[in-house]
Design an enzyme around this catalytic site. Structure first.
Site, PDB file in Angstrom:
ATOM      1  N   VAL A  17      40.884  29.534  53.283  1.00  0.00           N
ATOM      2  CA  VAL A  17      40.423  30.121  52.024  1.00  0.00           C
ATOM      3  C   VAL A  17      41.575  30.281  51.043  1.00  0.00           C
ATOM      4  O   VAL A  17      41.474  29.905  49.870  1.00  0.00           O
ATOM      5  CB  VAL A  17      39.739  31.480  52.269  1.00  0.00           C
ATOM      6  CG1 VAL A  17      39.348  32.131  50.934  1.00  0.00           C
ATOM      7  CG2 VAL A  17      38.502  31.305  53.143  1.00  0.00           C
ATOM      8  N   GLU A 131      33.296  40.230  46.491  1.00  0.00           N
ATOM      9  CA  GLU A 131      32.126  39.353  46.578  1.00  0.00           C
ATOM     10  C   GLU A 131      32.220  38.395  47.763  1.00  0.00           C
ATOM     11  O   GLU A 131      31.216  38.083  48.419  1.00  0.00           O
ATOM     12  CB  GLU A 131      31.984  38.551  45.277  1.00  0.00           C
ATOM     13  CG  GLU A 131      30.746  37.673  45.206  1.00  0.00           C
ATOM     14  CD  GLU A 131      29.467  38.481  45.117  1.00  0.00           C
ATOM     15  OE1 GLU A 131      28.661  38.400  46.073  1.00  0.00           O
ATOM     16  OE2 GLU A 131      29.271  39.187  44.110  1.00  0.00           O
ATOM     17  N   ILE A 138      27.558  32.786  47.768  1.00  0.00           N
ATOM     18  CA  ILE A 138      26.311  33.317  47.219  1.00  0.00           C
ATOM     19  C   ILE A 138      26.593  34.587  46.422  1.00  0.00           C
ATOM     20  O   ILE A 138      27.126  35.560  46.955  1.00  0.00           O
ATOM     21  CB  ILE A 138      25.307  33.639  48.341  1.00  0.00           C
ATOM     22  CG1 ILE A 138      25.053  32.403  49.207  1.00  0.00           C
ATOM     23  CG2 ILE A 138      24.002  34.150  47.756  1.00  0.00           C
ATOM     24  CD1 ILE A 138      24.234  32.684  50.441  1.00  0.00           C
ATOM     25  N   LYS A 207      28.833  42.755  57.627  1.00  0.00           N
ATOM     26  CA  LYS A 207      28.205  42.433  56.345  1.00  0.00           C
ATOM     27  C   LYS A 207      27.013  43.349  56.067  1.00  0.00           C
ATOM     28  O   LYS A 207      26.788  43.758  54.929  1.00  0.00           O
ATOM     29  CB  LYS A 207      27.779  40.973  56.342  1.00  0.00           C
ATOM     30  CG  LYS A 207      28.956  39.998  56.437  1.00  0.00           C
ATOM     31  CD  LYS A 207      28.511  38.576  56.691  1.00  0.00           C
ATOM     32  CE  LYS A 207      29.699  37.633  56.815  1.00  0.00           C
ATOM     33  NZ  LYS A 207      29.313  36.254  57.157  1.00  0.00           N
TER      34      LYS A 207
END
Length: 430
Positions: A17, A131, A138, A207
Protein backbone atom coordinates in the site's frame (compact mmCIF):
# COMPACT_ATOMS: atom_id res chain seq x y z
CA UNK A 1 -5.20 31.69 -4.92
CA UNK A 2 -2.84 28.71 -4.90
CA UNK A 3 -0.20 28.43 -2.19
CA UNK A 4 3.30 27.71 -3.47
CA UNK A 5 4.82 26.29 -0.28
CA UNK A 6 4.20 22.55 -0.36
CA UNK A 7 2.36 20.57 2.28
CA UNK A 8 4.80 17.99 3.61
CA UNK A 9 3.76 14.35 3.96
CA UNK A 10 5.53 11.65 5.98
CA UNK A 11 4.85 8.07 4.96
CA UNK A 12 5.11 5.36 7.61
CA UNK A 13 5.46 2.04 5.80
CA UNK A 14 6.34 1.35 2.20
CA UNK A 15 4.92 -2.09 1.50
CA UNK A 16 2.21 -2.91 -1.02
CA UNK A 17 0.00 0.00 0.00
CA UNK A 18 2.68 2.50 0.99
CA UNK A 19 4.63 2.13 -2.24
CA UNK A 20 1.44 2.66 -4.22
CA UNK A 21 0.64 5.80 -2.20
CA UNK A 22 4.11 7.16 -3.00
CA UNK A 23 3.72 6.30 -6.69
CA UNK A 24 0.37 8.07 -7.00
CA UNK A 25 1.66 11.12 -5.15
CA UNK A 26 4.43 11.34 -7.74
CA UNK A 27 2.58 10.50 -10.94
CA UNK A 28 -0.52 12.53 -10.06
CA UNK A 29 1.35 15.44 -8.48
CA UNK A 30 -0.12 18.12 -10.75
CA UNK A 31 -3.69 16.91 -10.31
CA UNK A 32 -3.27 16.67 -6.55
CA UNK A 33 -1.90 20.20 -6.47
CA UNK A 34 -4.89 21.50 -8.40
CA UNK A 35 -7.40 19.66 -6.23
CA UNK A 36 -5.82 20.65 -2.92
CA UNK A 37 -4.78 24.21 -3.74
CA UNK A 38 -1.12 23.62 -2.87
CA UNK A 39 1.56 21.12 -3.86
CA UNK A 40 2.16 18.07 -1.67
CA UNK A 41 5.68 16.86 -1.06
CA UNK A 42 6.78 13.46 0.16
CA UNK A 43 9.15 14.55 2.92
CA UNK A 44 10.19 11.19 4.35
CA UNK A 45 9.48 7.48 4.25
CA UNK A 46 9.97 5.30 7.36
CA UNK A 47 10.77 1.64 6.66
CA UNK A 48 12.21 -1.39 8.44
CA UNK A 49 14.55 -2.47 5.63
CA UNK A 50 16.38 0.57 4.24
CA UNK A 51 18.48 -1.41 1.77
CA UNK A 52 15.51 -2.61 -0.25
CA UNK A 53 15.21 -0.93 -3.67
CA UNK A 54 12.09 1.23 -3.84
CA UNK A 55 11.42 2.46 -7.34
CA UNK A 56 10.58 6.15 -7.57
CA UNK A 57 11.53 6.99 -3.98
CA UNK A 58 14.80 8.93 -3.54
CA UNK A 59 17.16 7.16 -1.16
CA UNK A 60 17.66 10.31 0.92
CA UNK A 61 13.96 10.24 1.92
CA UNK A 62 14.19 6.74 3.39
CA UNK A 63 14.75 6.34 7.13
CA UNK A 64 14.43 3.67 9.78
CA UNK A 65 13.79 6.27 12.49
CA UNK A 66 10.03 6.73 12.26
CA UNK A 67 9.91 8.57 15.59
CA UNK A 68 12.33 11.25 14.44
CA UNK A 69 10.36 11.64 11.21
CA UNK A 70 7.04 12.34 12.92
CA UNK A 71 8.75 14.65 15.45
CA UNK A 72 10.27 16.92 12.81
CA UNK A 73 7.72 19.66 13.33
CA UNK A 74 7.47 20.63 9.65
CA UNK A 75 5.33 17.62 8.69
CA UNK A 76 1.74 18.52 7.81
CA UNK A 77 0.31 15.02 7.34
CA UNK A 78 1.48 11.58 8.46
CA UNK A 79 0.23 8.63 6.44
CA UNK A 80 0.39 5.46 8.54
CA UNK A 81 0.23 2.16 6.64
CA UNK A 82 2.45 -0.06 8.79
CA UNK A 83 -0.44 -1.74 10.62
CA UNK A 84 -0.49 -3.43 14.01
CA UNK A 85 -0.84 -1.83 17.43
CA UNK A 86 2.70 -0.74 18.26
CA UNK A 87 4.66 1.22 17.22
CA UNK A 88 1.76 2.62 15.14
CA UNK A 89 -0.17 3.89 18.17
CA UNK A 90 2.79 5.76 19.63
CA UNK A 91 3.80 7.17 16.26
CA UNK A 92 0.30 8.49 15.57
CA UNK A 93 -0.07 10.18 18.95
CA UNK A 94 3.43 11.62 18.60
CA UNK A 95 2.52 12.99 15.18
CA UNK A 96 -0.49 14.79 16.67
CA UNK A 97 1.64 16.24 19.46
CA UNK A 98 4.09 17.63 16.90
CA UNK A 99 1.47 19.32 14.75
CA UNK A 100 0.65 16.75 12.04
CA UNK A 101 -2.72 15.37 11.02
CA UNK A 102 -2.93 11.63 10.36
CA UNK A 103 -4.32 9.40 7.62
CA UNK A 104 -4.35 5.74 8.63
CA UNK A 105 -5.36 2.38 7.17
CA UNK A 106 -4.90 0.60 10.51
CA UNK A 107 -8.17 -1.20 11.26
CA UNK A 108 -6.80 -3.22 14.19
CA UNK A 109 -5.54 -0.14 16.02
CA UNK A 110 -8.67 1.91 15.33
CA UNK A 111 -10.92 -0.92 16.52
CA UNK A 112 -8.94 -1.27 19.74
CA UNK A 113 -7.98 2.32 20.55
CA UNK A 114 -10.04 4.54 18.27
CA UNK A 115 -11.43 6.63 21.14
CA UNK A 116 -7.96 7.45 22.49
CA UNK A 117 -6.67 8.34 19.03
CA UNK A 118 -9.63 10.60 18.37
CA UNK A 119 -9.09 12.27 21.74
CA UNK A 120 -5.43 12.89 20.89
CA UNK A 121 -6.36 14.36 17.53
CA UNK A 122 -8.93 16.66 19.13
CA UNK A 123 -6.57 17.74 21.91
CA UNK A 124 -4.08 18.87 19.28
CA UNK A 125 -6.68 20.29 16.87
CA UNK A 126 -5.70 17.86 14.13
CA UNK A 127 -7.48 15.43 11.79
CA UNK A 128 -7.66 11.66 11.99
CA UNK A 129 -8.98 10.11 8.77
CA UNK A 130 -9.16 6.37 8.02
CA UNK A 131 -11.30 5.58 4.99
CA UNK A 132 -8.80 2.90 3.93
CA UNK A 133 -9.26 0.96 7.18
CA UNK A 134 -12.55 -0.58 6.01
CA UNK A 135 -13.36 -2.06 2.58
CA UNK A 136 -10.40 -0.74 0.60
CA UNK A 137 -11.39 1.64 -2.18
CA UNK A 138 -15.10 1.58 -1.35
CA UNK A 139 -16.23 4.99 -0.04
CA UNK A 140 -17.89 3.97 3.22
CA UNK A 141 -16.51 5.80 6.26
CA UNK A 142 -17.12 9.24 4.81
CA UNK A 143 -20.72 8.51 3.68
CA UNK A 144 -21.53 7.12 7.13
CA UNK A 145 -20.08 9.97 9.13
CA UNK A 146 -20.83 12.81 6.72
CA UNK A 147 -23.42 12.03 4.03
CA UNK A 148 -25.70 10.19 6.49
CA UNK A 149 -24.93 12.46 9.46
CA UNK A 150 -28.52 13.76 9.44
CA UNK A 151 -30.09 10.31 9.17
CA UNK A 152 -30.60 7.44 11.61
CA UNK A 153 -28.72 4.32 10.57
CA UNK A 154 -30.37 1.14 11.82
CA UNK A 155 -28.29 -1.62 10.26
CA UNK A 156 -25.00 -2.19 8.48
CA UNK A 157 -24.67 -5.61 6.86
CA UNK A 158 -21.62 -6.40 4.80
CA UNK A 159 -18.98 -8.57 3.22
CA UNK A 160 -15.82 -6.80 4.35
CA UNK A 161 -13.11 -9.39 3.70
CA UNK A 162 -12.19 -10.34 0.15
CA UNK A 163 -10.25 -13.49 1.07
CA UNK A 164 -13.19 -15.13 2.80
CA UNK A 165 -15.61 -14.10 0.08
CA UNK A 166 -13.35 -15.62 -2.57
CA UNK A 167 -13.19 -18.92 -0.65
CA UNK A 168 -16.94 -19.11 -0.03
CA UNK A 169 -17.75 -18.10 -3.60
CA UNK A 170 -15.46 -20.86 -4.89
CA UNK A 171 -17.15 -23.41 -2.61
CA UNK A 172 -20.55 -22.24 -3.80
CA UNK A 173 -19.81 -22.17 -7.52
CA UNK A 174 -17.68 -25.32 -7.85
CA UNK A 175 -18.68 -27.53 -4.94
CA UNK A 176 -15.12 -27.45 -3.60
CA UNK A 177 -14.38 -28.16 0.04
CA UNK A 178 -13.02 -25.50 2.37
CA UNK A 179 -9.36 -26.57 2.22
CA UNK A 180 -9.41 -26.88 -1.57
CA UNK A 181 -10.87 -23.39 -1.94
CA UNK A 182 -8.37 -21.97 0.58
CA UNK A 183 -5.46 -23.55 -1.31
CA UNK A 184 -6.62 -21.88 -4.52
CA UNK A 185 -7.00 -18.52 -2.76
CA UNK A 186 -3.45 -18.86 -1.43
CA UNK A 187 -2.04 -19.80 -4.83
CA UNK A 188 -3.69 -16.76 -6.41
CA UNK A 189 -2.43 -14.40 -3.71
CA UNK A 190 -5.84 -13.71 -2.15
CA UNK A 191 -4.93 -15.46 1.12
CA UNK A 192 -1.87 -14.99 3.30
CA UNK A 193 0.42 -17.89 4.19
CA UNK A 194 -1.25 -17.72 7.60
CA UNK A 195 -4.91 -16.93 6.81
CA UNK A 196 -6.10 -16.96 10.43
CA UNK A 197 -6.96 -13.25 10.65
CA UNK A 198 -9.23 -13.59 7.64
CA UNK A 199 -10.86 -17.00 7.96
CA UNK A 200 -11.39 -16.77 11.73
CA UNK A 201 -13.07 -13.37 11.34
CA UNK A 202 -10.56 -11.18 13.21
CA UNK A 203 -10.11 -8.82 10.25
CA UNK A 204 -13.86 -8.46 9.70
CA UNK A 205 -14.47 -7.98 13.43
CA UNK A 206 -12.12 -4.99 13.56
CA UNK A 207 -13.96 -3.45 10.62
CA UNK A 208 -17.32 -4.16 12.26
CA UNK A 209 -16.22 -2.31 15.41
CA UNK A 210 -15.28 0.75 13.34
CA UNK A 211 -18.50 0.69 11.31
CA UNK A 212 -20.73 0.23 14.35
CA UNK A 213 -19.08 3.10 16.19
CA UNK A 214 -19.62 5.50 13.31
CA UNK A 215 -23.10 4.29 12.36
CA UNK A 216 -24.55 4.40 15.87
CA UNK A 217 -22.53 7.27 17.41
CA UNK A 218 -21.37 4.87 20.10
CA UNK A 219 -17.95 3.62 21.14
CA UNK A 220 -17.66 0.02 20.00
CA UNK A 221 -14.36 -1.75 20.62
CA UNK A 222 -13.05 -4.94 19.11
CA UNK A 223 -13.83 -6.82 22.34
CA UNK A 224 -17.50 -5.88 21.91
CA UNK A 225 -17.79 -7.71 18.59
CA UNK A 226 -18.95 -11.32 18.56
CA UNK A 227 -16.71 -13.31 16.21
CA UNK A 228 -17.10 -16.70 14.61
CA UNK A 229 -14.88 -18.06 11.84
CA UNK A 230 -15.77 -20.04 8.73
CA UNK A 231 -13.34 -22.97 8.83
CA UNK A 232 -16.08 -25.48 9.73
CA UNK A 233 -18.24 -24.73 6.68
CA UNK A 234 -18.55 -27.72 4.38
CA UNK A 235 -19.74 -28.44 0.86
CA UNK A 236 -22.80 -30.03 2.47
CA UNK A 237 -23.70 -26.67 4.04
CA UNK A 238 -23.81 -25.14 0.58
CA UNK A 239 -26.07 -27.95 -0.61
CA UNK A 240 -28.44 -27.15 2.26
CA UNK A 241 -28.24 -23.44 1.46
CA UNK A 242 -29.14 -24.05 -2.18
CA UNK A 243 -32.16 -26.10 -1.12
CA UNK A 244 -33.37 -22.94 0.63
CA UNK A 245 -32.49 -20.72 -2.37
CA UNK A 246 -29.64 -19.24 -0.33
CA UNK A 247 -25.87 -18.96 -0.37
CA UNK A 248 -23.37 -18.57 2.48
CA UNK A 249 -21.31 -15.45 3.23
CA UNK A 250 -19.11 -14.36 6.12
CA UNK A 251 -20.95 -11.25 7.26
CA UNK A 252 -20.19 -8.29 9.48
CA UNK A 253 -23.50 -7.21 10.99
CA UNK A 254 -23.99 -4.07 13.05
CA UNK A 255 -27.54 -3.26 14.10
CA UNK A 256 -29.62 -1.16 16.40
CA UNK A 257 -32.12 -2.97 18.63
CA UNK A 258 -35.77 -2.62 17.64
CA UNK A 259 -36.42 -0.40 20.67
CA UNK A 260 -33.38 1.72 19.78
CA UNK A 261 -31.90 1.26 23.24
CA UNK A 262 -28.82 -0.81 22.37
CA UNK A 263 -26.64 -2.01 19.52
CA UNK A 264 -24.88 -5.22 18.55
CA UNK A 265 -21.88 -5.97 16.35
CA UNK A 266 -21.06 -9.47 15.15
CA UNK A 267 -19.14 -11.42 12.52
CA UNK A 268 -20.11 -14.94 11.50
CA UNK A 269 -21.08 -17.09 8.50
CA UNK A 270 -24.73 -16.87 7.51
CA UNK A 271 -27.11 -18.05 4.85
CA UNK A 272 -28.60 -15.22 2.82
CA UNK A 273 -31.33 -15.46 0.16
CA UNK A 274 -30.16 -15.43 -3.44
CA UNK A 275 -32.48 -12.45 -3.94
CA UNK A 276 -30.45 -10.31 -1.52
CA UNK A 277 -27.94 -7.95 -3.22
CA UNK A 278 -25.05 -9.33 -1.16
CA UNK A 279 -25.63 -12.83 -2.55
CA UNK A 280 -24.35 -11.74 -5.96
CA UNK A 281 -21.02 -10.38 -4.64
CA UNK A 282 -18.45 -12.71 -6.17
CA UNK A 283 -14.73 -13.35 -5.92
CA UNK A 284 -12.62 -11.14 -3.68
CA UNK A 285 -15.00 -8.19 -3.83
CA UNK A 286 -16.56 -6.44 -0.83
CA UNK A 287 -20.01 -4.95 -0.43
CA UNK A 288 -21.80 -3.24 2.43
CA UNK A 289 -25.57 -2.83 2.75
CA UNK A 290 -26.74 0.12 4.88
CA UNK A 291 -30.31 0.61 6.10
CA UNK A 292 -31.41 3.97 7.50
CA UNK A 293 -34.67 5.75 8.30
CA UNK A 294 -34.64 8.42 5.60
CA UNK A 295 -32.30 7.14 2.91
CA UNK A 296 -33.68 3.61 3.05
CA UNK A 297 -31.41 0.90 1.67
CA UNK A 298 -27.99 1.73 0.23
CA UNK A 299 -25.32 -0.59 -1.11
CA UNK A 300 -21.60 0.13 -1.47
CA UNK A 301 -19.64 -2.27 -3.67
CA UNK A 302 -16.10 -2.63 -5.00
CA UNK A 303 -12.59 -4.04 -4.46
CA UNK A 304 -11.97 -4.28 -0.75
CA UNK A 305 -8.21 -4.84 -0.63
CA UNK A 306 -4.99 -4.61 -2.61
CA UNK A 307 -2.36 -1.94 -3.08
CA UNK A 308 -4.08 0.29 -5.62
CA UNK A 309 -7.64 0.21 -4.17
CA UNK A 310 -6.42 0.86 -0.63
CA UNK A 311 -4.06 3.59 -1.82
CA UNK A 312 -6.99 5.24 -3.59
CA UNK A 313 -8.79 5.55 -0.26
CA UNK A 314 -5.62 6.84 1.44
CA UNK A 315 -5.15 9.51 -1.22
CA UNK A 316 -8.78 10.57 -0.91
CA UNK A 317 -8.24 11.15 2.79
CA UNK A 318 -4.93 12.90 2.12
CA UNK A 319 -6.62 15.39 -0.20
CA UNK A 320 -9.35 16.09 2.38
CA UNK A 321 -6.88 16.54 5.24
CA UNK A 322 -4.62 18.80 3.17
CA UNK A 323 -7.58 20.99 2.24
CA UNK A 324 -8.42 21.26 5.93
CA UNK A 325 -4.85 22.29 6.71
CA UNK A 326 -5.01 25.07 4.14
CA UNK A 327 -8.30 26.41 5.47
CA UNK A 328 -7.27 26.11 9.11
CA UNK A 329 -10.15 23.76 9.84
CA UNK A 330 -10.55 20.14 10.90
CA UNK A 331 -12.99 17.58 9.62
CA UNK A 332 -15.45 15.53 11.66
CA UNK A 333 -13.97 13.73 14.63
CA UNK A 334 -15.40 11.04 16.85
CA UNK A 335 -19.17 11.12 17.37
CA UNK A 336 -20.02 8.99 20.40
CA UNK A 337 -22.74 11.12 21.97
CA UNK A 338 -25.37 8.33 21.85
CA UNK A 339 -23.28 6.07 24.12
CA UNK A 340 -25.64 3.15 23.57
CA UNK A 341 -24.92 -0.09 25.42
CA UNK A 342 -23.55 -2.95 23.30
CA UNK A 343 -25.68 -6.04 23.81
CA UNK A 344 -24.24 -9.54 24.04
CA UNK A 345 -24.66 -12.12 21.29
CA UNK A 346 -27.16 -13.98 23.47
CA UNK A 347 -29.67 -11.17 22.95
CA UNK A 348 -29.37 -11.16 19.15
CA UNK A 349 -32.53 -12.34 17.39
CA UNK A 350 -32.35 -14.05 14.00
CA UNK A 351 -33.41 -17.20 12.12
CA UNK A 352 -31.45 -20.46 12.30
CA UNK A 353 -30.79 -23.46 10.07
CA UNK A 354 -29.99 -26.55 12.19
CA UNK A 355 -28.96 -29.89 10.72
CA UNK A 356 -29.28 -32.92 13.05
CA UNK A 357 -28.18 -36.53 12.68
CA UNK A 358 -30.97 -38.61 14.21
CA UNK A 359 -32.22 -42.19 14.47
CA UNK A 360 -34.56 -43.12 11.66
CA UNK A 361 -37.55 -44.28 13.68
CA UNK A 362 -41.05 -43.07 14.61
CA UNK A 363 -41.39 -40.28 17.16
CA UNK A 364 -38.05 -38.56 16.56
CA UNK A 365 -39.59 -35.52 14.90
CA UNK A 366 -42.10 -35.16 17.73
CA UNK A 367 -39.31 -35.30 20.33
CA UNK A 368 -37.28 -32.69 18.51
CA UNK A 369 -40.28 -30.41 18.01
CA UNK A 370 -41.08 -30.66 21.72
CA UNK A 371 -37.59 -29.49 22.67
CA UNK A 372 -37.88 -26.47 20.39
CA UNK A 373 -41.29 -25.62 21.87
CA UNK A 374 -40.05 -25.97 25.46
CA UNK A 375 -37.36 -23.37 24.77
CA UNK A 376 -39.68 -20.94 23.02
CA UNK A 377 -38.17 -21.40 19.58
CA UNK A 378 -40.76 -21.54 16.80
CA UNK A 379 -40.12 -23.87 13.85
CA UNK A 380 -40.67 -22.57 10.33
CA UNK A 381 -39.88 -25.66 8.25
CA UNK A 382 -38.62 -29.22 8.79
CA UNK A 383 -37.08 -31.60 6.27
CA UNK A 384 -36.25 -35.24 7.09
CA UNK A 385 -34.38 -37.83 5.07
CA UNK A 386 -33.64 -41.36 6.29
CA UNK A 387 -31.76 -44.48 5.22
CA UNK A 388 -30.59 -47.67 6.93
CA UNK A 389 -31.65 -46.64 10.40
CA UNK A 390 -30.03 -43.19 10.29
CA UNK A 391 -31.58 -39.91 9.19
CA UNK A 392 -30.85 -36.22 8.81
CA UNK A 393 -33.30 -33.69 10.13
CA UNK A 394 -33.05 -30.09 8.96
CA UNK A 395 -34.94 -27.50 10.99
CA UNK A 396 -35.33 -23.84 9.99
CA UNK A 397 -36.64 -21.62 12.77
CA UNK A 398 -38.54 -18.41 12.92
CA UNK A 399 -36.68 -15.55 14.62
CA UNK A 400 -35.27 -16.49 18.01
CA UNK A 401 -32.59 -15.20 20.37
CA UNK A 402 -29.14 -16.72 20.31
CA UNK A 403 -29.53 -17.62 23.98
CA UNK A 404 -32.80 -19.47 23.35
CA UNK A 405 -31.30 -21.35 20.42
CA UNK A 406 -28.26 -22.27 22.52
CA UNK A 407 -30.48 -23.79 25.20
CA UNK A 408 -32.42 -25.67 22.55
CA UNK A 409 -29.31 -27.21 21.03
CA UNK A 410 -27.97 -28.21 24.44
CA UNK A 411 -31.25 -30.03 25.18
CA UNK A 412 -31.27 -31.69 21.75
CA UNK A 413 -27.82 -33.17 22.38
CA UNK A 414 -29.25 -34.99 25.41
CA UNK A 415 -31.89 -36.84 23.41
CA UNK A 416 -31.06 -40.51 22.83
CA UNK A 417 -32.46 -40.25 19.31
CA UNK A 418 -30.17 -37.36 18.31
CA UNK A 419 -26.80 -38.72 17.21
CA UNK A 420 -25.24 -35.28 16.77
CA UNK A 421 -25.65 -31.70 15.61
CA UNK A 422 -24.12 -31.59 12.13
CA UNK A 423 -24.29 -27.82 11.67
CA UNK A 424 -25.89 -24.63 12.91
CA UNK A 425 -26.09 -21.63 10.61
CA UNK A 426 -27.77 -18.28 11.06
CA UNK A 427 -30.08 -17.03 8.31
CA UNK A 428 -29.79 -13.29 7.60
CA UNK A 429 -30.74 -10.71 5.01
CA UNK A 430 -34.49 -11.22 4.90
Amino acid sequence: MMRTRPLKVALLGCGVVGSEVARIMTTHADDLTARIGAPVELAGVAVRRPDKVREGIPADLVTTDATALVKRGDIDVVVEVIGGIEPARTLITTAFEHGASVVSANKALLAQDGAALHAAAEANDRDLYYEAAVAGAIPLIRPLRESLAGDKVNRVLGIVNGTTNFILDKMDSTGAGYQEALDEATALGYAEADPTADVEGFDAAAKAAILAGIAFHTRVRLDDVYREGMTEITAADFVSAKEMACTIKLLAICERAEDGGSVTARVHPAMIPLTHPLASVRGAYNAVFVESDAAGQLMFYGPGAGGSPTASAVLGDLVAVCRNRLSGATGPGESAYAALPVSSMGEVVTRYHISLDVADKPGVLAQVATVFAEHGVSIDTVRQQGKDGEASLVVVTHRASDAALGGTVEALRKLDTVRGVASIMRVEGE
